[in-house]
Design a protein around this motif. Sequence first.
Motif, PDB file in Angstrom:
ATOM      1  N   THR A 147     -23.221  32.783 -43.762  1.00 16.66           N
ATOM      2  CA  THR A 147     -22.336  33.856 -43.302  1.00 16.66           C
ATOM      3  C   THR A 147     -20.927  33.331 -43.097  1.00 16.66           C
ATOM      4  O   THR A 147     -19.942  33.967 -43.504  1.00 16.66           O
ATOM      5  CB  THR A 147     -22.864  34.467 -41.997  1.00 16.66           C
ATOM      6  OG1 THR A 147     -24.194  34.943 -42.196  1.00 16.66           O
ATOM      7  CG2 THR A 147     -21.996  35.639 -41.558  1.00 16.66           C
ATOM      8  N   TYR A 204     -18.777  41.772 -37.902  1.00 17.66           N
ATOM      9  CA  TYR A 204     -20.118  41.320 -38.266  1.00 17.66           C
ATOM     10  C   TYR A 204     -21.098  41.370 -37.098  1.00 17.66           C
ATOM     11  O   TYR A 204     -22.256  40.978 -37.225  1.00 17.66           O
ATOM     12  CB  TYR A 204     -20.067  39.895 -38.839  1.00 17.66           C
ATOM     13  CG  TYR A 204     -19.667  38.832 -37.853  1.00 17.66           C
ATOM     14  CD1 TYR A 204     -20.629  38.065 -37.181  1.00 17.66           C
ATOM     15  CD2 TYR A 204     -18.332  38.575 -37.578  1.00 17.66           C
ATOM     16  CE1 TYR A 204     -20.268  37.093 -36.273  1.00 17.66           C
ATOM     17  CE2 TYR A 204     -17.953  37.601 -36.677  1.00 17.66           C
ATOM     18  CZ  TYR A 204     -18.930  36.869 -36.031  1.00 17.66           C
ATOM     19  OH  TYR A 204     -18.569  35.907 -35.124  1.00 17.66           O
ATOM     20  N   LEU A 241     -24.521  39.722 -44.263  1.00 20.01           N
ATOM     21  CA  LEU A 241     -24.856  38.713 -45.273  1.00 20.01           C
ATOM     22  C   LEU A 241     -25.889  39.232 -46.270  1.00 20.01           C
ATOM     23  O   LEU A 241     -25.800  38.938 -47.466  1.00 20.01           O
ATOM     24  CB  LEU A 241     -25.375  37.446 -44.589  1.00 20.01           C
ATOM     25  CG  LEU A 241     -25.732  36.291 -45.536  1.00 20.01           C
ATOM     26  CD1 LEU A 241     -24.510  35.803 -46.300  1.00 20.01           C
ATOM     27  CD2 LEU A 241     -26.388  35.146 -44.761  1.00 20.01           C
TER      28      LEU A 241
END
Length: 323
Positions: A125, A235, A262
């Motif tokens: 990530t 995220y 991801l």
Amino acid sequence: MKTILFYKSGKPEDVLEVDERPLPEPQPGEVRIKVIASPVNPSDLMFIQNLYGIRPQFPSGAGFEGVGIVDALGEGVQMRTGMRVSFTSIGTWSEYAIAHQRSLIPVPDAMPDEVAAQLFVNPFTAYAMLQESGVQANQWLMLTAAGSAFSKMVIQLCKMKGIKTIGTVRRDDLNDELKALGLTEVINTETENLAGRVKQLTEGKGVACVLDAVGGHVATEAQKCLCKGGVMLIYGLLSLQDPTLNAGLMIFRELTIKGFWLTDWMRRVDSQTRQGVAQNVISLLASGKIQLPVEATYSLDEIQQAVDHADRQGRHGKVLIKM
């Protein structure tokens, strides 16, 4: 075999159970792995609470990544047993786990189990988001929740690439450690004005990108820190509160604000890009150029203590479950 299951969503320390189940058999394209270790990541805790992009099917296993030894092969799998691999699956907090052969990454002998267990979620990530950000050497990148294992990985990557970094914290006990990893500046959002301090640090220009894991008020204020044409990649949502979008800033500074997951990124990019990220991540970790510290290890029988520890603020490393 001993495994961790949950039969309903809720706080991990309340719903996780240690159970005994028959040894699973791999289906075509799958392998069975004797698990050595698996980390407790924020995504694991969100999944257990039904707050993640993948929904649990009850009863559900827990844990998304780990390291182990290939123990049995399903039909059509062309590889040997006995290999040590990093892998992703649902249910890695278990003595044995099933994973698709495409999720396996052979682990170099030089890489310790503690590092290999964390190979996928945070390193991939971090590397992928840094690529997605487009930030170049001598530009500024800001990280919210700078003390997280993910942020520590990004800080180290940015230092190698000559990217200047600003990290937000709510407490100052990790500041020296973050600076030692390469963080350029630390801002305590409890005691300092985020936008004002960033303006001062960047000589009024702002940061090229914000990687946000917090949401809520912090992400709302972080928008003000972006330069013209800046990008915010969201995220996570540690605050469990949505940020407020500033339409004026988005229009007149031509900002881009988008999410990053991801799982979708891996599906979207071509195989050459995925392999390139894997090779770079493995090289950096195997060489020791990037550190992934571990703060504590627990057994399956200590799962409640493990998830409680992983959810604490101010940790200096990852919490691992060892089988």
